[in-house]
Design a protein around this motif. Structure first.
Motif, PDB file in Angstrom:
ATOM      1  N   SER A 140       0.813  -1.215   0.000  1.00 10.01           N
ATOM      2  CA  SER A 140       0.000   0.000   0.000  1.00 10.01           C
ATOM      3  C   SER A 140       0.848   1.269   0.000  1.00 10.01           C
ATOM      4  N   HIS A 141       2.068   1.190   0.536  1.00 14.37           N
ATOM      5  CA  HIS A 141       2.943   2.354   0.634  1.00 14.37           C
ATOM      6  C   HIS A 141       4.382   1.924   0.367  1.00 14.37           C
ATOM      7  N   ALA A 142       5.238   2.904   0.089  1.00 19.27           N
ATOM      8  CA  ALA A 142       6.662   2.625  -0.118  1.00 19.27           C
ATOM      9  C   ALA A 142       7.363   2.593   1.240  1.00 19.27           C
ATOM     10  N   PHE A 143       7.012   1.566   2.028  1.00 17.82           N
ATOM     11  CA  PHE A 143       7.590   1.449   3.362  1.00 17.82           C
ATOM     12  C   PHE A 143       9.115   1.364   3.277  1.00 17.82           C
ATOM     13  N   HIS A 144       9.767   1.817   4.365  1.00 19.81           N
ATOM     14  CA  HIS A 144      11.222   1.756   4.495  1.00 19.81           C
ATOM     15  C   HIS A 144      11.926   2.586   3.420  1.00 19.81           C
ATOM     16  N   SER A 145      11.296   3.691   3.070  1.00 22.75           N
ATOM     17  CA  SER A 145      11.938   4.646   2.165  1.00 22.75           C
ATOM     18  C   SER A 145      11.589   6.059   2.637  1.00 22.75           C
TER      19      SER A 145
END
Length: 201
Positions: free
Chosen positions: A43-48
């Motif tokens: 759902s999201h660009a986690f860890h960025s």
């Protein structure tokens, strides 16, 4: 924002994260070098750095949290090692969980080095167990998953419990069966008379 290393789950199981176009470009470059890539549905660009706008909301959510020291060893994905005293007690630690690189594979190896060899994945669908197995090969471990989307919850929990029991985990059976309906079953007396006695149900 570009691309950054989001997770190191095993020596050959890494995740990159960032702007969709930049990630696709990086994956294409990897493919030309014979490095297979598979897009993840997230759902999201986690860890960025694309998660930076969410940090204020995380700070607000954590403002009402009262941290306590863990009673069990915890291995932190940020360092890939066992957490030190007080390391998990700050909002900054949890902010870094959202934008920093996750070192899950290192955590699993650190747990093995600490003497743990039995792993239970707690969640609605096992996703980390396979990654952990890649990280720990060829070491002998016991793996179990609490739930699976395609399995009855009670049956899956019983399966996981059986795997753990065979792997050497001792259970408090009174607690396991407390409140559960059961029917007494008559078993043959000893000595057995070489008669088949399998419970059908």
């Amino acid at each position: 924002a570009g691309v950054r290393l989001a997770a190191v789950n095993a020596p050959q199981r890494c995740v990159i994260s960032g702007e969709a176009e930049a990630v696709s470009g990086a994956a294409a470059q990897f493919a030309t070098r014979g490095i297979p890539c598979e897009p993840l549905n997230v759902s999201h660009a986690f860890h960025s750095s694309l998660m930076l706008p969410a940090l204020d909301d995380i700070d607000q959510a954590l403002a009402g949290v009262r941290f306590k020291p863990p009673r069990l060893p915890i291995f932190t994905n940020l360092s890939g090692n066992e957490a030190k005293a007080g390391e998990l007690d700050t909002p900054d630690y949890w902010r870094q969980q959202v934008i920093g690189t996750i070192r899950f594979g290192n955590c699993v190896l650190a747990a093995l080095d600490r003497g743990f060899a039995t792993f239970l994945e707690i969640g609605p669908q096992p996703t980390l167990t396979a990654l952990a197995q890649h990280a720990t090969r060829p070491r002998d471990c016991t793996w179990a998953a609490s739930l699976r989307r395609d399995a009855d919850d009670r049956n899956q929990m019983a399966r996981a419990q059986a795997l753990l029991y065979v792997g050497g985990v001792n259970f408090n059976w009174d607690a396991v069966y407390r409140g559960q309906p059961f029917t007494p079953v008559s078993l043959p007396g000893y000595p057995f008379q070489r008669q088949r006695f399998w419970i059908e149900a």
